[in-house]
Design a protein around this motif. Structure first.
Motif, short mmCIF file in Angstrom:
data_model
loop_
_atom_site.label_atom_id
_atom_site.label_comp_id
_atom_site.label_asym_id
_atom_site.label_seq_id
_atom_site.Cartn_x
_atom_site.Cartn_y
_atom_site.Cartn_z
N PRO A 149 102.76 88.94 43.42
CA PRO A 149 103.72 89.64 44.30
C PRO A 149 104.60 90.64 43.57
CG PRO A 149 104.31 87.32 44.04
CD PRO A 149 102.97 87.50 43.39
N ARG A 150 104.59 90.62 42.24
CA ARG A 150 105.38 91.58 41.46
C ARG A 150 104.51 92.72 40.92
NH1 ARG A 150 107.02 87.45 37.11
NH2 ARG A 150 104.85 86.98 37.54
N TYR A 151 103.28 92.80 41.34
CA TYR A 151 102.32 93.81 40.87
C TYR A 151 102.32 94.95 41.89
CZ TYR A 151 97.68 95.21 38.92
OH TYR A 151 96.62 95.85 38.32
N TYR A 152 102.82 96.10 41.48
CA TYR A 152 102.90 97.28 42.36
C TYR A 152 102.00 98.35 41.77
CZ TYR A 152 104.93 100.89 45.35
OH TYR A 152 105.12 101.88 46.29
N ALA A 153 101.15 98.92 42.58
CA ALA A 153 100.19 99.89 42.04
C ALA A 153 99.73 100.86 43.11
CB ALA A 153 98.99 99.15 41.46
N ALA A 154 99.08 101.92 42.63
CA ALA A 154 98.40 102.89 43.48
C ALA A 154 97.10 103.26 42.77
CB ALA A 154 99.26 104.14 43.67
N SER A 155 96.07 103.52 43.55
CA SER A 155 94.76 103.83 42.98
C SER A 155 94.22 105.13 43.56
CB SER A 155 93.77 102.70 43.29
OG SER A 155 94.22 101.49 42.74
N VAL A 156 93.58 105.91 42.67
CA VAL A 156 92.95 107.17 43.07
C VAL A 156 91.61 107.29 42.35
CG1 VAL A 156 95.17 108.34 43.45
CG2 VAL A 156 94.02 108.56 41.24
N LEU A 157 90.80 108.20 42.83
CA LEU A 157 89.59 108.62 42.13
C LEU A 157 89.83 110.03 41.62
CD1 LEU A 157 86.88 107.39 44.67
CD2 LEU A 157 87.76 106.19 42.63
N ASP A 158 89.60 110.25 40.33
CA ASP A 158 89.81 111.58 39.76
C ASP A 158 88.70 112.53 40.22
OD1 ASP A 158 87.56 111.36 38.05
OD2 ASP A 158 88.72 111.68 36.23
N PRO A 159 88.74 113.81 39.85
CA PRO A 159 87.71 114.75 40.33
C PRO A 159 86.28 114.40 39.93
CG PRO A 159 89.63 115.96 39.60
CD PRO A 159 89.85 114.52 39.19
N ASP A 160 86.10 113.56 38.89
CA ASP A 160 84.76 113.12 38.51
C ASP A 160 84.41 111.76 39.11
OD1 ASP A 160 83.52 115.11 36.65
OD2 ASP A 160 85.42 114.83 35.60
N GLY A 161 85.31 111.20 39.87
CA GLY A 161 85.06 109.90 40.51
C GLY A 161 85.53 108.70 39.71
N TYR A 162 86.21 108.91 38.58
CA TYR A 162 86.73 107.78 37.82
C TYR A 162 87.86 107.12 38.58
CZ TYR A 162 84.06 109.28 33.75
OH TYR A 162 83.05 109.63 32.90
N SER A 163 87.89 105.80 38.54
CA SER A 163 88.92 105.01 39.20
C SER A 163 90.14 104.93 38.28
CB SER A 163 88.37 103.60 39.47
OG SER A 163 89.39 102.76 39.93
N LEU A 164 91.27 105.39 38.79
CA LEU A 164 92.54 105.35 38.05
C LEU A 164 93.52 104.50 38.82
CD1 LEU A 164 92.97 109.17 37.34
CD2 LEU A 164 91.71 107.49 35.98
N GLU A 165 94.34 103.77 38.10
CA GLU A 165 95.37 102.97 38.72
C GLU A 165 96.68 103.22 37.98
OE1 GLU A 165 96.20 98.31 39.94
OE2 GLU A 165 94.43 98.82 38.76
N PHE A 166 97.73 103.44 38.74
CA PHE A 166 99.08 103.59 38.20
C PHE A 166 99.78 102.29 38.54
CE2 PHE A 166 97.71 107.81 39.86
CZ PHE A 166 97.34 108.34 38.62
N THR A 167 100.26 101.56 37.53
CA THR A 167 100.65 100.16 37.72
C THR A 167 102.03 99.87 37.17
OG1 THR A 167 98.32 99.58 37.41
CG2 THR A 167 99.90 97.81 37.25
#
Length: 131
Positions: free
Chosen positions: A107-125
């Motif tokens: 419950p203390r884990y806050y994040a956002a996820s995107v795919l970069d222009p090459d499709g790599y999965s990125l997470e900001f945590t």
């Protein structure tokens, strides 16, 4: 602890522009260009990103396989997660999970996820217990 990561990208200039914008809200603003000819034979040219005197995230031109990596970047607050997500989307990322609490991890884990222009999965945590 990981010292550095390389990922291969299809368009190096596009990726430099993307990561410059997406990582800035996290304070990852140092940029270094490494000329591969200065390394051992066959070493690639690298474009590095870092902070606090460390360069830890590197791009190299090559065949991108977005399925090959997931990279999580540390944010120091919920606001940094939100800002990195917004910057990444504005720079051309695809949403892969908007900013929110990830209760399925903690419950203390806050994040956002995107795919970069090459499709790599990125997470900001942001994990409050780690700060």
């Amino acid at each position: 602890m990981i010292d550095h990561v390389f990922i291969s990208v299809g368009d190096i200039d596009r990726s430099i522009a993307f990561y410059t914008a997406a990582l800035a809200p996290l304070g990852i603003t140092t940029r270094v260009d490494y000329d591969g000819k200065d390394g051992p034979p066959g070493h690639p040219d690298l474009k590095g990103f870092g902070a606090d005197g460390r360069i830890f995230f590197w791009l190299r031109h090559g065949v991108a396989d977005g399925r090959a990596a997931h990279v999580g970047f540390v944010a120091s607050s919920v606001a940094e997660v939100d800002a990195a997500y917004t910057a990444a989307i504005a720079a051309g990322a695809t949403d892969n999970g908007p900013p929110s609490t990830r209760d399925y991890y903690d419950p203390r884990y806050y994040a956002a996820s995107v795919l970069d222009p090459d499709g790599y999965s990125l997470e900001f945590t942001y994990k409050s217990w780690q700060h």
